[in-house]
Design a protein around this motif. Sequence first.
Motif, PDB file in Angstrom:
ATOM      1  N   GLN A 100       0.833  -1.208   0.000  1.00  0.00           N
ATOM      2  CA  GLN A 100       0.000   0.000   0.000  1.00  0.00           C
ATOM      3  C   GLN A 100       0.869   1.260   0.000  1.00  0.00           C
ATOM      4  N   LEU A 146       2.457   1.656  -3.508  1.00  0.00           N
ATOM      5  CA  LEU A 146       1.476   2.163  -4.467  1.00  0.00           C
ATOM      6  C   LEU A 146       1.200   3.646  -4.252  1.00  0.00           C
ATOM      7  N   LYS A 147       1.168   4.076  -3.016  1.00  0.00           N
ATOM      8  CA  LYS A 147       0.952   5.488  -2.698  1.00  0.00           C
ATOM      9  C   LYS A 147       2.112   6.337  -3.222  1.00  0.00           C
ATOM     10  N   LYS A 151       1.940   6.482  -7.100  1.00  0.00           N
ATOM     11  CA  LYS A 151       0.871   7.387  -7.522  1.00  0.00           C
ATOM     12  C   LYS A 151       1.297   8.837  -7.360  1.00  0.00           C
TER      13      LYS A 151
END
Length: 64
Positions: free
Chosen positions: A4, A7-8, A11
């Motif tokens: 997570q 991915l943050k 992004k």
Amino acid sequence: MTLQLILKLVKRNFIALKSLFIPFVVTASIMLGLEYIITSIINNDYILERHKDLPSLLKFVNAI
């Protein structure tokens, strides 16, 4: 690191660098399209039969 968090970070990087990514993707797409067009012209039967020097010229252009 957790997935997570990774991915943050990805992004956030894409959003921060979109002014670089968008022109790169557009340019790469155009170059790939031109490569496909030149390769298809080189292998075209009409061109091979009627123009003797054009395929060799296009192969040279394709290499560049």
